[in-house]
Design an enzyme around this catalytic site. Structure first.
Site, PDB file in Angstrom:
ATOM      1  N   CYS A   1      42.988  42.078  39.685  1.00 20.08           N
ATOM      2  CA  CYS A   1      43.148  43.467  40.127  1.00 20.08           C
ATOM      3  C   CYS A   1      43.107  43.538  41.649  1.00 20.08           C
ATOM      4  O   CYS A   1      42.942  42.528  42.327  1.00 20.08           O
ATOM      5  CB  CYS A   1      42.079  44.368  39.515  1.00 20.08           C
TER       6      CYS A   1
ATOM      7  N   CYS B   1      40.379  41.882  43.700  1.00 19.41           N
ATOM      8  CA  CYS B   1      40.508  40.434  43.923  1.00 19.41           C
ATOM      9  C   CYS B   1      41.301  40.152  45.193  1.00 19.41           C
ATOM     10  O   CYS B   1      40.878  39.371  46.052  1.00 19.41           O
ATOM     11  CB  CYS B   1      41.223  39.781  42.743  1.00 19.41           C
TER      12      CYS B   1
ATOM     13  N   CYS C   1      53.419  24.424  85.055  1.00 19.72           N
ATOM     14  CA  CYS C   1      53.006  25.279  83.930  1.00 19.72           C
ATOM     15  C   CYS C   1      51.658  24.827  83.383  1.00 19.72           C
ATOM     16  O   CYS C   1      50.729  25.613  83.228  1.00 19.72           O
ATOM     17  CB  CYS C   1      54.044  25.244  82.814  1.00 19.72           C
TER      18      CYS C   1
ATOM     19  N   ASP D   1      74.471  45.035  67.761  1.00 16.28           N
ATOM     20  CA  ASP D   1      74.841  43.686  67.323  1.00 16.28           C
ATOM     21  C   ASP D   1      74.831  42.652  68.441  1.00 16.28           C
ATOM     22  O   ASP D   1      75.035  41.475  68.198  1.00 16.28           O
ATOM     23  CB  ASP D   1      76.236  43.696  66.685  1.00 16.28           C
TER      24      ASP D   1
ATOM     25  N   ASP E   1      71.521  44.263  73.105  1.00 19.41           N
ATOM     26  CA  ASP E   1      70.935  45.320  72.274  1.00 19.41           C
ATOM     27  C   ASP E   1      69.500  44.989  71.862  1.00 19.41           C
ATOM     28  O   ASP E   1      68.776  45.865  71.408  1.00 19.41           O
ATOM     29  CB  ASP E   1      71.765  45.531  70.993  1.00 19.41           C
TER      30      ASP E   1
ATOM     31  N   CYS F   1      57.251  22.531  82.954  1.00 17.13           N
ATOM     32  CA  CYS F   1      56.996  21.506  83.968  1.00 17.13           C
ATOM     33  C   CYS F   1      55.492  21.392  84.209  1.00 17.13           C
ATOM     34  O   CYS F   1      54.693  22.125  83.629  1.00 17.13           O
ATOM     35  CB  CYS F   1      57.714  21.844  85.271  1.00 17.13           C
TER      36      CYS F   1
ATOM     37  N   ASP G   1      75.118  51.772  68.825  1.00 15.39           N
ATOM     38  CA  ASP G   1      75.861  51.150  69.911  1.00 15.39           C
ATOM     39  C   ASP G   1      77.341  51.185  69.537  1.00 15.39           C
ATOM     40  O   ASP G   1      77.687  51.022  68.369  1.00 15.39           O
ATOM     41  CB  ASP G   1      75.387  49.708  70.098  1.00 15.39           C
TER      42      ASP G   1
END
Length: 794
Positions: free
Chosen positions: A83, A86, A19, A689, A693, A16, A495
């Site tokens: 190499c 570089c 901000c 998962d 977590d 908004c 978990d």
């Protein structure tokens, strides 16, 4: 006099006018800064005094007030690197550019990954900087185009090698003749015949070394090209000097080293060709992933089925997939039912049953019925494209162990040139005073034997093969640093729900009347917890009618509270009942019994009185006990983390063989529990998962997301296990150990080769052509050793 600079920054996170106003005020308070922030365009226009502040300070100030500065990421194919010096040179130049947050240049993949502020620089300018230091760069091509480019480059290298070998072969014969006192036609010993053969090799075939050396020296760097150009030029021009002495003096016997320069260049080209071929094999994993993608899709247009290229499919298209065909893109099943082989994405060998509204993953195989689907993700948004992107970024990233090699490579060439000069001086002054030729030969051998190619290839080739092998097994490392850190783990936190268990609980026991079940199910319908879903499914099976919920409140870690038809409904654990002073009477024994059997039991109270109990069980994944056993055999301390009470948690832990359990953990406490283990001096991995977590995954030294979980968890993790197969976790750790062991072997031989080779060459025990062959083969041996990772059993 101070200079005023202008910059346009993309801002993220604004919602908004407050901000934009806040950012603008904050920036304008900085000394020497005038800023305007536009909410609509989400950009900040900044004029700043470069002597008083920097763009980095402005960026940090924006981030400190809670917003982000938009960064873009570019991938470039870099041409002309030979190499490690570089890649180091280009990386340093890019990281010095204003607006570049981070740049990584990978010698093995011949790519540059650049994160930059588009308001301060652009891709064209960054490519220009790369060209200024003697190389070329193009925006990363699509896979097929890049493969074609690589194939053309390999053919070009092969052709140059063949021409160089044909021209150098007669010169090599003269060398052999010298060694074994054999007779040859006089033409072979003629200096001008040798000159005619050596000159095209030196200045046409070998021109790339002069160009590379000039550009590097011009920009203040030094690489392998400098060593090759110096060594071969010394041999060639000394031979030319000797040849010129024969003009007008036919009896003079010249000391020629044309064969040294020509054979050296040929051997180096041979090594580069073998190296390029071997490096192409390290990208096989990525190529095999890309080959999984369907090329065409059968789409319904105007009531007819037509085949179109996969690139033309858009979100919302309705597609037909017949038995045995690949599912073209990610989508939703809208008609029919089938089973789908998702093994190439998830690692799950058993086909998955799919019904209407089931999610379909692009590039998996439709096994049974003919189905219709709606495209929901296409192109770069599909699951396969995301996997390819992760693998590509991981293969292009650097592991911390590479920093040592990078630092050494940066100083190596100047040091070698210094050693070669010192070798020449010592030989001509002390070993064979006044003898130019042996001093020159020894100096050339030093220059050639010390090339740091093997050093530069030691780490990235192993990272490429290791991450590729992991991807083939359904394990996605997000970068080389994560692959390296994984082998350092001491403890792994799992978990419970969705990780150790399947995450699909079912109601096993219920005591209470029909009204209690109705109120219970109606209240739980508003909850997103997996246990709530089990209760709702149970009530649906019992044909219970749901009633409207007036008020609902989820109490983290304790349960829920709801108002239904004027009645207060509480569902949760003992603490919830105690907090509301509800007497559960003699039901404590039943509660304990359920918990001892690994079930999650929830007490029900209506209008302040105990009304029943419901028990829900989440079944353990079949492979969980074996996976945990393997982790423990690897020396890891395995810990289970759960919000369940102690009894239930211990019952589940006992079934899978876990001794260390942290129970009754609220979602927001998971990250703190991980920190507590880290404080003990342990390197910790967190496996989870769910959305809750994510903080713990970020906090852990290595965050491991189960691929069947949420996108938030996968995004927060350093390592993703596709399909939720827990046995892949010990495999990931094995791959990490094997890769780091392989890198250490490569670094040992690369360091050892140069450490041993330079003194041997300096004391005159290595002919330059032998040094050239050894240098070429050292690079090939490092890449070949990395390729052994493909055969490692995990």
């Amino acid at each position: 006099m101070s200079e005023t600079n202008h910059a346009t920054l993309g801002i993220t996170g604004m919602t908004c006018a407050a901000c934009s106003s806040r950012i603008e005020k904050t920036l304008n308070k900085m000394d020497g800064v005038e800023a305007q922030v536009n909410l609509t365009t989400e950009k900040a226009t900044v004029d700043y005094d470069s002597e008083k502040t920097s763009i980095e300070d402005i960026t940090k100030k924006i981030e400190n007030v809670g917003y982000g500065v938009l960064m873009e990421k570019a991938e470039l194919d870099v041409l002309g690197m030979t190499c490690a010096a570089c890649s180091n040179r280009i990386e340093k130049v890019l990281n010095k550019q204003e607006g570049v947050k981070h740049a990584t240049v990978n010698l093995t993949t011949e790519t540059a990954s650049i994160e930059y502020n588009p308001g301060l620089t652009d891709l064209k300018a960054l490519i220009g900087k790369i060209k200024n230091v003697g190389y070329d760069a193009i925006p990363k091509a699509e896979a097929a185009e890049k493969q074609t480019h690589k194939e053309k480059e390999l053919k070009h290298k092969k052709m140059k090698l063949i021409i160089s070998a044909v021209l150098a072969a007669p010169l090599l014969i003269t060398m052999v003749v010298h060694l074994f006192n054999m007779n040859l036609p006089d033409i072979f010993m003629n200096p001008w015949f040798q000159f005619a053969l050596a000159t095209p090799v030196q200045f046409i075939i070998g021109w790339q070394f002069y160009v590379g050396a000039y550009k590097n020296l011009k920009s203040g760097g030094a690489n392998m090209d400098v060593l090759v150009a110096l060594g071969t030029s010394a041999a060639y021009f000394y031979s030319l000097y000797e040849a010129l002495k024969t003009v007008g003096n036919p009896n003079y016997m010249p000391h020629l080293y044309f064969e040294t320069s020509a054979v050296l260049i040929t051997l180096i080209l041979f090594g580069k060709y073998l190296e390029a071929r071997a490096k192409s094999q390290t990208t096989n994993a990525l190529s095999s992933l890309l080959n999984l993608q369907a090329k065409e899709a059968r789409i319904i247009r105007n009531g007819e089925e037509i085949m179109i290229p996969i690139e033309e499919v858009v979100v919302g298209d309705r597609l037909v997939v017949k038995p045995g065909e690949k599912i073209p893109v990610d989508g939703r099943l809208v008609k029919g039912r089938t089973s789908v082989d998702e093994s190439m994405i998830t690692g799950e060998s058993i086909p998955i049953e799919k019904e209407v509204d089931s999610c379909l993953i692009g590039s998996t195989i439709n096994k049974n019925g003919s189905i219709e689907m709606e495209a929901t993700k296409v192109g770069k948004d599909t699951a396969l494209a995301s996997i390819v992107k992760v693998v590509e970024e991981a293969q292009g990233s650097k592991a911390p162990i590479q920093r040592l090699a990078d630092v050494i490579s940066g100083y190596f060439v100047p040091i070698v040139v210094g050693i070669a000069i010192l070798t020449f001086i010592v030989w001509i002054s002390f070993f064979q005073p006044g003898q130019f030729e042996p001093a020159l030969v020894a100096a050339i051998a030093v220059l050639v034997i010390a090339c740091p190619c093997a050093l530069g290839l030691a780490t990235p080739t192993s990272i490429m093969v290791g991450t590729g092998k992991a991807a083939e097994n359904g394990i996605l490392f997000k970068g080389g640093e994560h692959l390296e850190r994984t082998h350092q783990l001491d403890a792994i936190v799992l978990d419970k729900t969705g990780t150790i268990t399947k995450g699909k609980p079912e109601v096993t026991d219920f005591s209470g009347d029909e009204e209690t079940l109705q109120l219970l199910a109606s209240a739980e319908k508003g909850s997103e917890h997996p246990l709530a879903g089990a209760i709702v499914a149970y009530a649906t099976e019992k044909a219970i009618d749901f009633v409207e919920v007036d008020e609902f409140d989820a109490i983290h870690g304790h349960g829920i509270e709801a108002k239904i038809s004027g009645k207060q409904v509480l569902v949760g654990n003992r603490k919830l009942m105690n907090d509301h002073q509800i007497d559960i009477g003699t039901n404590e024994e039943k509660l304990v019994e359920f918990e001892n059997n690994g079930k999650t039991a929830m007490l029900i109270a209506i209008d302040g009185k105990y009304s029943g109990i419901v028990a829900v069980a989440d079944t353990i994944k079949e492979t969980a006990p074996q996976a945990i056993k393997e982790l423990q055999e690897q020396g890891l301390e395995v810990i289970m983390l759960t919000g369940d009470n102690e009894r239930t948690a211990q019952a589940i832990a006992k079934q899978v063989g876990i001794d260390y359990v942290i129970a009754q953990v609220l979602p927001e406490e998971k990250a703190d529990k991980v920190k507590e283990i880290q404080v003990k001096g342990k390197k910790v991995a967190m496996v989870g998962d769910g959305v809750n977590d994510a903080p713990a995954l970020v906090t852990a030294d290595i965050g491991i997301a189960i691929g069947t979980g949420t996108e938030v968890a996968i995004e927060a993790a350093d390592l993703t296990i596709l399909g939720g197969e827990l046995l892949l976790i010990p495999k990931a750790i094995k791959i990490s150990h094997a890769t780091i062991k392989n890198i250490r072997q490569n670094l040992f031989w690369a360091f050892g080769y140069n450490t041993a080779g330079i003194p041997v060459a300096a004391v005159g025990l290595l002919a330059p052509w032998v040094a050239g062959a050894a240098m070429a083969l050292s690079s090939v041996s490092v890449v070949s050793n990395s390729l052994r990772l493909k055969r490692v059993k995990i």
